[in-house]
Design an enzyme around this catalytic site. Structure first.
Site, PDB file in Angstrom:
ATOM      1  N   SER A   1       0.826  -1.209   0.000  1.00 37.91           N
ATOM      2  CA  SER A   1       0.000   0.000   0.000  1.00 37.91           C
ATOM      3  C   SER A   1       0.858   1.256   0.000  1.00 37.91           C
ATOM      4  O   SER A   1       1.962   1.274   0.563  1.00 37.91           O
ATOM      5  CB  SER A   1      -0.847  -0.035   1.275  1.00 37.91           C
ATOM      6  OG  SER A   1      -1.474   1.201   1.498  1.00 37.91           O
TER       7      SER A   1
ATOM      8  N   TYR B   1      -2.040  -1.005  10.902  1.00 43.28           N
ATOM      9  CA  TYR B   1      -2.337  -1.598   9.591  1.00 43.28           C
ATOM     10  C   TYR B   1      -1.177  -1.344   8.621  1.00 43.28           C
ATOM     11  O   TYR B   1      -0.646  -2.271   7.994  1.00 43.28           O
ATOM     12  CB  TYR B   1      -3.642  -1.025   9.002  1.00 43.28           C
ATOM     13  CG  TYR B   1      -3.736  -1.285   7.516  1.00 43.28           C
ATOM     14  CD1 TYR B   1      -3.977  -2.565   7.040  1.00 43.28           C
ATOM     15  CD2 TYR B   1      -3.510  -0.261   6.582  1.00 43.28           C
ATOM     16  CE1 TYR B   1      -3.997  -2.821   5.666  1.00 43.28           C
ATOM     17  CE2 TYR B   1      -3.524  -0.508   5.221  1.00 43.28           C
ATOM     18  CZ  TYR B   1      -3.774  -1.790   4.766  1.00 43.28           C
ATOM     19  OH  TYR B   1      -3.771  -2.035   3.418  1.00 43.28           O
TER      20      TYR B   1
ATOM     21  N   LYS C   1       1.876  -3.866   6.623  1.00 38.41           N
ATOM     22  CA  LYS C   1       2.269  -3.922   5.202  1.00 38.41           C
ATOM     23  C   LYS C   1       3.781  -3.755   5.065  1.00 38.41           C
ATOM     24  O   LYS C   1       4.444  -4.472   4.325  1.00 38.41           O
ATOM     25  CB  LYS C   1       1.548  -2.812   4.421  1.00 38.41           C
ATOM     26  CG  LYS C   1       0.058  -3.031   4.290  1.00 38.41           C
ATOM     27  CD  LYS C   1      -0.243  -4.179   3.351  1.00 38.41           C
ATOM     28  CE  LYS C   1      -1.643  -4.688   3.490  1.00 38.41           C
ATOM     29  NZ  LYS C   1      -1.917  -5.955   2.870  1.00 38.41           N
TER      30      LYS C   1
HETATM   31  P1  NAD Z   1     -11.080  -6.880   1.315  1.00 38.89           P
HETATM   32  O1  NAD Z   1     -11.272  -6.824   2.779  1.00 38.89           O
HETATM   33  O2  NAD Z   1     -12.260  -6.628   0.435  1.00 38.89           O
HETATM   34  O3  NAD Z   1     -10.423  -8.268   0.882  1.00 38.89           O
HETATM   35  C1  NAD Z   1      -9.554  -8.967   1.718  1.00 38.89           C
HETATM   36  C2  NAD Z   1     -10.043 -10.403   1.782  1.00 38.89           C
HETATM   37  O4  NAD Z   1      -9.180 -11.149   2.621  1.00 38.89           O
HETATM   38  C3  NAD Z   1     -11.456 -10.532   2.344  1.00 38.89           C
HETATM   39  O5  NAD Z   1     -12.226 -11.307   1.470  1.00 38.89           O
HETATM   40  C4  NAD Z   1     -11.247 -11.234   3.687  1.00 38.89           C
HETATM   41  O6  NAD Z   1     -12.338 -12.072   4.022  1.00 38.89           O
HETATM   42  C5  NAD Z   1      -9.960 -11.994   3.437  1.00 38.89           C
HETATM   43  N1  NAD Z   1      -9.169 -12.280   4.634  1.00 38.89           N
HETATM   44  C6  NAD Z   1      -8.760 -11.426   5.601  1.00 38.89           C
HETATM   45  N2  NAD Z   1      -8.000 -12.064   6.503  1.00 38.89           N
HETATM   46  C7  NAD Z   1      -7.920 -13.357   6.098  1.00 38.89           C
HETATM   47  C8  NAD Z   1      -7.286 -14.509   6.611  1.00 38.89           C
HETATM   48  N3  NAD Z   1      -6.584 -14.465   7.753  1.00 38.89           N
HETATM   49  N4  NAD Z   1      -7.396 -15.673   5.934  1.00 38.89           N
HETATM   50  C9  NAD Z   1      -8.116 -15.740   4.791  1.00 38.89           C
HETATM   51  N5  NAD Z   1      -8.750 -14.683   4.264  1.00 38.89           N
HETATM   52  C10 NAD Z   1      -8.650 -13.509   4.910  1.00 38.89           C
HETATM   53  O7  NAD Z   1      -9.904  -5.853   0.963  1.00 38.89           O
HETATM   54  P2  NAD Z   1      -9.398  -5.336  -0.442  1.00 38.89           P
HETATM   55  O8  NAD Z   1      -9.741  -3.898  -0.548  1.00 38.89           O
HETATM   56  O9  NAD Z   1      -9.806  -6.270  -1.510  1.00 38.89           O
HETATM   57  O10 NAD Z   1      -7.839  -5.421  -0.209  1.00 38.89           O
HETATM   58  C11 NAD Z   1      -7.073  -6.537  -0.619  1.00 38.89           C
HETATM   59  C12 NAD Z   1      -5.663  -6.370  -0.114  1.00 38.89           C
HETATM   60  O11 NAD Z   1      -5.131  -5.152  -0.639  1.00 38.89           O
HETATM   61  C13 NAD Z   1      -5.530  -6.246   1.408  1.00 38.89           C
HETATM   62  O12 NAD Z   1      -4.367  -6.914   1.801  1.00 38.89           O
HETATM   63  C14 NAD Z   1      -5.411  -4.768   1.635  1.00 38.89           C
HETATM   64  O13 NAD Z   1      -4.707  -4.480   2.816  1.00 38.89           O
HETATM   65  C15 NAD Z   1      -4.635  -4.342   0.412  1.00 38.89           C
HETATM   66  N6  NAD Z   1      -4.836  -2.935   0.055  1.00 38.89           N
HETATM   67  C16 NAD Z   1      -6.104  -2.462  -0.108  1.00 38.89           C
HETATM   68  C17 NAD Z   1      -6.293  -1.121  -0.422  1.00 38.89           C
HETATM   69  C18 NAD Z   1      -7.668  -0.545  -0.556  1.00 38.89           C
HETATM   70  O14 NAD Z   1      -7.801   0.685  -0.493  1.00 38.89           O
HETATM   71  N7  NAD Z   1      -8.704  -1.334  -0.763  1.00 38.89           N
HETATM   72  C19 NAD Z   1      -5.180  -0.279  -0.609  1.00 38.89           C
HETATM   73  C20 NAD Z   1      -3.895  -0.822  -0.445  1.00 38.89           C
HETATM   74  C21 NAD Z   1      -3.735  -2.152  -0.115  1.00 38.89           C
HETATM   75  C1  WQD Z   2      -9.100   9.773   0.755  1.00 39.09           C
HETATM   76  C2  WQD Z   2      -9.265  11.264   0.985  1.00 39.09           C
HETATM   77  C3  WQD Z   2      -9.565  11.849   3.300  1.00 39.09           C
HETATM   78  C4  WQD Z   2     -13.435   9.857   3.800  1.00 39.09           C
HETATM   79  C5  WQD Z   2      -6.698   4.718   2.963  1.00 39.09           C
HETATM   80  C6  WQD Z   2      -5.668   3.983   3.769  1.00 39.09           C
HETATM   81  C7  WQD Z   2      -4.606   3.439   2.865  1.00 39.09           C
HETATM   82  C8  WQD Z   2      -5.203   2.621   1.722  1.00 39.09           C
HETATM   83  C9  WQD Z   2      -6.310   3.346   1.023  1.00 39.09           C
HETATM   84  C10 WQD Z   2      -5.199   0.324   2.335  1.00 39.09           C
HETATM   85  C11 WQD Z   2      -8.499  11.785   2.202  1.00 39.09           C
HETATM   86  C12 WQD Z   2     -10.814  12.185   2.503  1.00 39.09           C
HETATM   87  C13 WQD Z   2     -12.252  10.345   3.278  1.00 39.09           C
HETATM   88  C14 WQD Z   2     -14.472  10.769   4.151  1.00 39.09           C
HETATM   89  C15 WQD Z   2     -13.057  12.575   3.414  1.00 39.09           C
HETATM   90  N1  WQD Z   2      -5.797   1.413   2.186  1.00 39.09           N
HETATM   91  N2  WQD Z   2     -12.075  11.674   3.095  1.00 39.09           N
HETATM   92  N3  WQD Z   2     -14.235  12.101   3.941  1.00 39.09           N
HETATM   93  O1  WQD Z   2      -6.806   7.763   3.660  1.00 39.09           O
HETATM   94  O2  WQD Z   2      -5.892   8.022   1.309  1.00 39.09           O
HETATM   95  O3  WQD Z   2      -6.066   5.801   2.301  1.00 39.09           O
HETATM   96  O4  WQD Z   2      -7.258   3.826   1.976  1.00 39.09           O
HETATM   97  O5  WQD Z   2      -4.011   0.118   2.261  1.00 39.09           O
HETATM   98  O6  WQD Z   2      -3.783   2.674   3.666  1.00 39.09           O
HETATM   99  O7  WQD Z   2      -5.099   4.870   4.704  1.00 39.09           O
HETATM  100  O8  WQD Z   2      -8.122   6.942   1.642  1.00 39.09           O
HETATM  101  O9  WQD Z   2     -10.455   7.038   0.920  1.00 39.09           O
HETATM  102  O10 WQD Z   2      -9.933   7.120   3.398  1.00 39.09           O
HETATM  103  O11 WQD Z   2      -9.378   9.078   1.968  1.00 39.09           O
HETATM  104  O12 WQD Z   2     -12.909  13.791   3.278  1.00 39.09           O
HETATM  105  O13 WQD Z   2     -15.538  10.392   4.642  1.00 39.09           O
HETATM  106  O14 WQD Z   2     -10.655  11.506   1.267  1.00 39.09           O
HETATM  107  O15 WQD Z   2      -9.320  12.823   4.260  1.00 39.09           O
HETATM  108  O16 WQD Z   2      -8.061  13.083   1.871  1.00 39.09           O
HETATM  109  P1  WQD Z   2      -6.672   7.247   2.295  1.00 39.09           P
HETATM  110  P2  WQD Z   2      -9.552   7.480   2.011  1.00 39.09           P
END
Ligand code: NAD
Ligand code: WQD
Length: 335
Positions: free
Chosen positions: A124, A149, A153
């Site tokens: 991330s 969190y 990562k």
């Molecule tokens: P999500 O929660 O929709 O998907 C994650 C999946 O993993 C879920 O289906 C959950 O049930 C499963 N899971 C969690 N812990 C588990 C375990 N111990 N064993 C088996 N399954 C498990 O999240 P997402 O948005 O699809 O994200 C996928 C990956 O990408 C995550 O690792 C997340 O941290 C990373 N990521 C997401 C974002 C984002 O903004 N969505 C950004 C950066 C990184």
């Molecule tokens: C985006 C912008 C907020 C909600 C997070 C995690 C990051 C990654 C992606 C997993 C910011 C603003 C948000 C709201 C708002 N996830 N905001 N009102 O914070 O960039 O990243 O998700 O790895 O680790 O930190 O994403 O969508 O929460 O926010 O004004 O109700 O929207 O302040 O500027 P962020 P976000």
């Protein structure tokens, strides 16, 4: 040969299954459904016409790997499984370290036992903390990471780098996602948060559909174009395609790639874009900054383009249209 997709029932996992199928890959899913449901996988099968073997279980459960590897010919793993709520991780750090770090450690051990040494890991942009510079390149130093969190990562990245130093056969891609939003254009799969969304786009779509009254805009006093926070939003289908390209271009050692568009969009610009793309109203008000937020975070995705031949192609308008298409057709998500 099949790809083991951990967390395949989740938001990014389901979209990646679709792109893997389109590229001719066979996928096997391992997910404990802690943040997803089987309906999502049924919808993926409906979109692709493919059948996926689904193992409901935890990545930390060593027993489940016996079945998975007996019944399938796994060649590589895309590892999405993990907990992802920044706020929840502050309240329950142990749970996050256990689930994400210990889970990943056991997964890698079980893969290595079977000589599976191709891994793609969901990292991330959060590992950059307050970025030292924008656009962020992969060699930007990691900053102070504000949440447990984010630390999981970063620690998993470090762990994988050390493993690669010791085992020259290991091919590992660390994909640092920026802000994935939107949904598959069919409107059949999308982001379905359990509680009130933390992230901007699902909050906007839930306001637009009437589930929430108004969006809170966290801060209008950042040093940005209009004072609201700037992020690099990327269509989830482009992100999913990035995984396919990473898989097709695996090389020995650890490779780090930013997956974003390279463009920054502010919160207020996003609200405007969503309203214009969809002709719906998104009432909002400005409130204080959210603790831990940075003002500006967007990447250079030039390395992924050069080495993987990958580039995001969908613009903010398309991200807004597809996010709304999913939400309006599924006002209560998969429920
Ligand atoms: P999500 O929660 O929709 O998907 C994650 C999946 O993993 C879920 O289906 C959950 O049930 C499963 N899971 C969690 N812990 C588990 C375990 N111990 N064993 C088996 N399954 C498990 O999240 P997402 O948005 O699809 O994200 C996928 C990956 O990408 C995550 O690792 C997340 O941290 C990373 N990521 C997401 C974002 C984002 O903004 N969505 C950004 C950066 C990184
Ligand atoms: C985006 C912008 C907020 C909600 C997070 C995690 C990051 C990654 C992606 C997993 C910011 C603003 C948000 C709201 C708002 N996830 N905001 N009102 O914070 O960039 O990243 O998700 O790895 O680790 O930190 O994403 O969508 O929460 O926010 O004004 O109700 O929207 O302040 O500027 P962020 P976000």
């Amino acid at each position: 040969m099949a790809v083991l997709v951990t967390g395949g029932a989740g938001y990014i996992g389901t979209h990646t299954l679709v792109e893997l199928s389109a590229a001719g890959y066979e996928s096997v899913v391992l997910d404990n459904l802690s943040n997803s449901c089987e309906t999502a996988l049924e919808r993926v099968m409906e979109i692709t016409g493919d059948n996926y073997k689904f193992y409901k279980g935890d990545i930390a459960d060593r027993e489940i790997y016996k079945r998975i590897f007996e019944e399938n010919d796994i060649d590589a793993c895309i590892h999405f499984a993990g907990l992802k709520s920044v706020a929840e991780s502050v309240s329950f750090p142990l749970h996050y370290f256990q689930n994400n770090i210990i889970g990943s450690l056991i997964l890698v051990e079980e893969l290595f036992k079977r000589n599976v040494k191709k891994l793609i890991f969901s990292s991330s942009a959060t590992v950059y903390g307050e970025p030292a510079f924008v656009p962020i390149t992969e060699d930007c130093p990691k900053g102070e990471i504000p949440s447990p969190y984010g630390k999981t990562k970063s620690m998993i990245e470090e762990m994988l780098m050390d493993i690669a130093k010791a085992d020259r056969e290991f091919s590992c891609a660390l994909l640092r996602y920026f802000n994935p939003i939107g949904a598959h254009e069919s409107g059949r799969i999308g982001e379905d948060p359990n509680d009130i969304p933390n992230n901007l786009m699902p909050y906007i779509t839930q306001v637009a559909v009437g589930r929430l009254p108004r969006l809170r805009v966290f801060g209008d006093d950042y040093d940005t174009r209009d004072g609201s926070g700037v992020r690099d939003y990327i269509h989830v289908t482009d992100l999913a395609d990035g995984h396919v390209k990473a898989l097709q271009n695996m090389k020995k050692g650890v490779s780090v790639y930013n997956l974003g568009t390279g463009n920054g969009t502010s919160v207020l610009e996003m609200v405007k874009a969503f309203q214009e793309a969809n002709g719906v109203d998104v009432p909002y008000y400005i409130t204080d900054r959210r603790p831990g937020d940075v003002g500006e975070c967007y990447c250079s995705a030039a390395k992924a383009e050069k080495e993987l031949g990958w580039k995001a192609t969908r613009d903010i308008n398309k991200m807004c249209e597809d996010a709304w298409n999913w939400q309006k057709n599924n006002p209560n998500g998969y429920r």
